[in-house]
Write a protein that holds these residues in place. Structure first.
Motif, PDB file in Angstrom:
ATOM      1  N   ALA A   1       7.692   5.602   0.782  1.00 23.31           N
ATOM      2  CA  ALA A   1       8.948   4.895   1.192  1.00 23.31           C
ATOM      3  C   ALA A   1       8.054   4.015   1.956  1.00 23.31           C
ATOM      4  O   ALA A   1       7.425   4.167   3.049  1.00 23.31           O
ATOM      5  CB  ALA A   1       9.488   5.516   1.542  1.00 23.31           C
ATOM      6  N   PRO A   2       7.934   2.540   2.117  1.00 22.64           N
ATOM      7  CA  PRO A   2       7.571   1.362   2.837  1.00 22.64           C
ATOM      8  C   PRO A   2       8.153   1.495   4.045  1.00 22.64           C
ATOM      9  O   PRO A   2       9.333   0.305   4.866  1.00 22.64           O
ATOM     10  CB  PRO A   2       7.441   0.326   2.479  1.00 22.64           C
ATOM     11  CG  PRO A   2       8.762   0.433   0.955  1.00 22.64           C
ATOM     12  CD  PRO A   2       9.103   2.117   0.749  1.00 22.64           C
ATOM     13  N   THR A   3       8.289   2.398   5.183  1.00 22.73           N
ATOM     14  CA  THR A   3       8.424   3.058   6.432  1.00 22.73           C
ATOM     15  C   THR A   3       7.909   2.623   7.317  1.00 22.73           C
ATOM     16  O   THR A   3       6.883   3.051   7.171  1.00 22.73           O
ATOM     17  CB  THR A   3      10.257   3.989   5.995  1.00 22.73           C
ATOM     18  OG1 THR A   3       8.925   5.605   6.115  1.00 22.73           O
ATOM     19  CG2 THR A   3      10.756   4.201   5.525  1.00 22.73           C
ATOM     20  N   ASN A   4       8.362   2.565   8.758  1.00 19.69           N
ATOM     21  CA  ASN A   4       7.604   2.895  10.277  1.00 19.69           C
ATOM     22  C   ASN A   4       7.041   4.795   9.584  1.00 19.69           C
ATOM     23  O   ASN A   4       5.385   4.573   9.682  1.00 19.69           O
ATOM     24  CB  ASN A   4       8.370   2.927  11.130  1.00 19.69           C
ATOM     25  CG  ASN A   4       8.422   1.221  11.161  1.00 19.69           C
ATOM     26  OD1 ASN A   4       8.031   0.503  11.109  1.00 19.69           O
ATOM     27  ND2 ASN A   4       9.224   1.304  12.607  1.00 19.69           N
ATOM     28  N   ALA A   5       7.492   5.538   9.497  1.00 20.61           N
ATOM     29  CA  ALA A   5       6.941   7.148   9.165  1.00 20.61           C
ATOM     30  C   ALA A   5       6.115   6.781   8.448  1.00 20.61           C
ATOM     31  O   ALA A   5       5.920   7.639   9.120  1.00 20.61           O
ATOM     32  CB  ALA A   5       8.824   7.464   8.790  1.00 20.61           C
TER      33      ALA A   5
ATOM     34  N   SER B   1       0.862  -0.861   0.068  1.00 16.84           N
ATOM     35  CA  SER B   1      -0.217   0.146  -0.226  1.00 16.84           C
ATOM     36  C   SER B   1       0.802   1.450  -0.038  1.00 16.84           C
ATOM     37  O   SER B   1       0.809   2.087  -0.444  1.00 16.84           O
ATOM     38  CB  SER B   1      -0.847  -0.330   1.251  1.00 16.84           C
ATOM     39  OG  SER B   1      -1.613  -0.756   0.883  1.00 16.84           O
ATOM     40  N   ALA B   2       1.889   1.396   0.485  1.00 20.87           N
ATOM     41  CA  ALA B   2       2.745   2.121   0.888  1.00 20.87           C
ATOM     42  C   ALA B   2       3.295   2.347  -0.660  1.00 20.87           C
ATOM     43  O   ALA B   2       3.319   3.763  -1.607  1.00 20.87           O
ATOM     44  CB  ALA B   2       4.350   1.804   1.474  1.00 20.87           C
ATOM     45  N   LEU B   3       3.714   1.765  -1.756  1.00 18.07           N
ATOM     46  CA  LEU B   3       4.265   1.570  -3.043  1.00 18.07           C
ATOM     47  C   LEU B   3       3.355   1.790  -3.669  1.00 18.07           C
ATOM     48  O   LEU B   3       3.608   3.325  -4.190  1.00 18.07           O
ATOM     49  CB  LEU B   3       5.026  -0.165  -3.347  1.00 18.07           C
ATOM     50  CG  LEU B   3       6.108  -0.542  -2.604  1.00 18.07           C
ATOM     51  CD1 LEU B   3       6.173  -1.096  -3.584  1.00 18.07           C
ATOM     52  CD2 LEU B   3       7.253   0.374  -2.361  1.00 18.07           C
ATOM     53  N   ILE B   4       1.608   1.744  -3.397  1.00 21.29           N
ATOM     54  CA  ILE B   4       1.564   2.144  -4.387  1.00 21.29           C
ATOM     55  C   ILE B   4       0.642   3.058  -4.017  1.00 21.29           C
ATOM     56  O   ILE B   4       0.496   4.505  -5.101  1.00 21.29           O
ATOM     57  CB  ILE B   4       0.245   1.452  -3.972  1.00 21.29           C
ATOM     58  CG1 ILE B   4      -0.621   0.133  -4.808  1.00 21.29           C
ATOM     59  CG2 ILE B   4      -1.632   1.984  -4.478  1.00 21.29           C
ATOM     60  CD1 ILE B   4      -1.223  -0.337  -4.443  1.00 21.29           C
ATOM     61  N   GLN B   5       0.714   4.093  -2.204  1.00 22.01           N
ATOM     62  CA  GLN B   5       0.693   5.742  -2.725  1.00 22.01           C
ATOM     63  C   GLN B   5       1.838   6.438  -2.874  1.00 22.01           C
ATOM     64  O   GLN B   5       1.855   7.313  -2.827  1.00 22.01           O
ATOM     65  CB  GLN B   5       0.709   5.557  -0.951  1.00 22.01           C
ATOM     66  CG  GLN B   5      -0.769   4.867  -0.678  1.00 22.01           C
ATOM     67  CD  GLN B   5      -0.562   5.428   0.908  1.00 22.01           C
ATOM     68  OE1 GLN B   5      -0.517   6.448   1.689  1.00 22.01           O
ATOM     69  NE2 GLN B   5      -1.803   4.519   1.636  1.00 22.01           N
ATOM     70  N   GLY B   6       3.357   6.281  -3.851  1.00 20.13           N
ATOM     71  CA  GLY B   6       4.405   6.799  -3.936  1.00 20.13           C
ATOM     72  C   GLY B   6       5.021   6.793  -3.031  1.00 20.13           C
ATOM     73  O   GLY B   6       6.209   8.209  -2.843  1.00 20.13           O
TER      74      GLY B   6
END
Length: 559
Positions: A283-287, A276-281
């Motif tokens: 970074a897949p991070t905790n932040a 989902s993070a990638l789809i949103q553009g």
């Protein structure tokens, strides 16, 4: 907001659980304690020691969070009056243990001296199971009061501080014990233990009904991250349900139903965040996951995510990549999900996307692209590949640049280690062989998801044979000396030299050398060098075959 400390006896907790007045907010993690942890808690109570405190949120006319009952508790009852924010594991263990409603265990009170505490009783449990056409749980003795008492064991649900349990105990003791004097003595002991449970106080802190949803959520997160750390997924679940009244647990459960094979590659919970993070553009991070708008955007893009999951698993199966145990790098999974989620469907546009994603997949397997900085590189690859996959623009993705991420030379392939280890290049070589068919050397069956469960990592040149030749272990346990074969084939080959076991394969079929060569070819295994029993020449020849196939795949072609 004021937090009030209160006391509550176990029978009062049970009444509220039984009548569904006390429930859990849905975002809570599910039951997690194993039977040893449950046993330890019961024995702590028998020693008159505390087991901690709980936290509840008082409920007014409307529940602020989606809720569920404790595991094993009635699902219908009175109006919900409180959400249990902390204490789920303890209360679930107490409820299920004292009602004996675990599927695979039965808890007992043992009237024997506990070696550790010197008390004349302790709680323990035994495993239960069904076998074949059994009409009763095994072991059978655990169903019979007399057999139970022969072991000085009393089912724990008979000790529960409730009128019905007391009546059930009186019926049990009549059946289990013949002598009235002994019955009376045991009844007295059981009454003492029952009183311990009846008078057990599980204190709690109470948030008033006026507490705002976000405040209750903040308290929940702070308490859980300080005592028993929550995962980022747990926190996102909580925030999503608090802010939007949606259950991420339900969404992920639906993902498992839509695509049951997903779990073979990646945790659906982790993928829901990463993809989902990638789809949103982002970074897949905790932040990213902790950002206030992450959950909302996750919901907005959920159909894209589901579409990507389904198409990714189909794509991986077509590429004959079947599971995480043989996956060279798992970073490709969320990237593929995000890209397949937006890829066009049908005809030439999908064909173009497939060629690009095939090129991406195999370059990710064979290059060092994801050796470090995986989160930032995953986002960069999604961003750079998206216009190519969707046909909306052009780019020159870093992962396709040989200068930045060169493909291995033949000698690097020859040096790759044993693929059962987490060695990217070794697993990439094995994946390439599976992509080409990976037929069993004896029965000729192709590698499939189902057949892999019956396959073993086989030395093409058996290790015992090579050791007799003076070859060192570091040259024996190489990916180029490995093929996945059935356990029957592996046992049959044993430590035979290649010429001998290939002759057995040839003699075992009327098709002769042609069939044996065809099976070897599905692994990119050179026949002549094996028959000649020339191990160095075999490694060199197979490296050449693998290298040629790798170049083709990493250019977007087939094998």
């Amino acid at each position: 907001m004021s937090i009030e400390a209160r006391n509550r006896l176990l029978p009062d907790w049970f009444t509220r659980i039984r009548t569904r007045q006390t429930v859990l907010p849905r975002f809570q993690r599910f039951e997690a304690w194993d039977h040893s942890r449950v046993t330890q808690m019961f024995n702590t109570i028998l020693q008159d020691l505390p087991v901690g405190a709980g936290l509840i949120l008082e409920i007014g006319d409307e529940e602020p969070f989606i809720s569920r009952t404790l595991k094993g508790a009635p699902e219908k009852g009175e109006r919900v009056t409180e959400h249990l924010l902390d204490g789920q594991q303890r209360l679930t263990a107490l409820w299920r243990g004292l009602h004996n409603n675990y599927d695979d265990r039965t808890f007992f009170l043992n009237l024997l001296t506990d070696e550790e505490t010197a008390l004349p009783f302790y709680v323990d449990s035994i495993a239960r199971w069904w076998k074949d056409d059994d009409k009763e749980f095994r072991p059978f003795w655990a169903n019979n009061p007399k057999e139970q008492w022969n072991r000085r064991m009393i089912p724990l649900h008979l000790i529960e501080p409730d009128i019905s349990a007391q009546q059930s105990f009186r019926e049990w003791v009549k059946e289990a014990i013949d002598e009235q004097e002994e019955r009376d003595k045991i009844s007295d002991q059981v009454s003492l233990v029952r009183q311990k449970f009846a008078s057990f106080n599980l204190p709690f802190m109470s948030l008033p009904v006026t507490t705002k949803k976000q405040t209750a959520l903040d308290v929940f997160i702070k308490m859980n991250t300080s005592a028993a750390p929550l995962s980022i997924y747990d926190i996102v679940v909580a925030q999503l349900e608090a802010g939007m009244g949606k259950s991420l647990h339900d969404l992920v459960a639906d993902t498992r139903k839509v695509c049951p094979n997903l779990s073979a590659y990646y945790s659906p919970e982790d993928l829901a965040l990463y993809g989902s993070a990638l789809i949103q553009g982002r970074a897949p991070t905790n932040a990213t996951y902790m950002a206030k708008d992450f959950g909302l955007k996750l919901l907005e893009n959920w159909d894209t995510f589901l579409n990507g999951v389904s198409r990714t698993v189909d794509f991986l199966e077509q590429e004959r990549v079947f599971d995480a145990a043989r996956l060279p790098t798992d970073v490709v999974i969320p990237v593929l999900v995000a890209l397949w989620g937006v890829a066009p469907k049908g005809l030439d546009a999908e064909g173009r996307a497939r060629a690009i994603l095939r090129k991406y997949l195999w370059r990710a397997f064979f290059s060092n692209r994801y050796e470090k900085s995986t989160n930032s590189r995953a986002l960069a690859d999604f961003t750079e590949l998206k216009p190519l996959v969707t046909g909306t623009g052009s780019s020159d993705p870093s992962i396709f640049k040989d200068g930045l991420h060169p493909l291995p030379e033949e000698q690097e392939l020859a040096d790759a280690g044993w693929p059962v280890r987490r060695d990217r290049l070794a697993r990439a070589i094995l994946a390439l062989a599976l992509k080409h068919g990976g037929a069993d050397l004896a029965d000729g069956g192709a590698a499939t998801r189902a057949s892999l469960a019956q396959r073993e990592y086989h030395h093409l040149f058996p290790d015992a044979h090579l050791k007799r030749m003076g070859i060192s272990d570091d040259q024996i346990y190489l990916s180029l000396n490995c093929a996945l074969v059935t356990w029957r084939t592996n046992r049959n080959i044993s430590d035979k030299d290649p010429e001998r076991y290939l002759a057995e394969r040839r003699d075992g079929t009327n098709l002769g050398d042609a069939e044996v060569k065809a099976r070897l070819a599905t692994h990119y295994i050179p026949y002549d060098e094996m028959v000649a029993d020339d191990y160095p020449a075999f490694l060199k020849a197979r490296a050449t075959l693998i290298h040629t196939a790798m170049i083709s795949l990493c250019a977007g072609g087939g094998t």
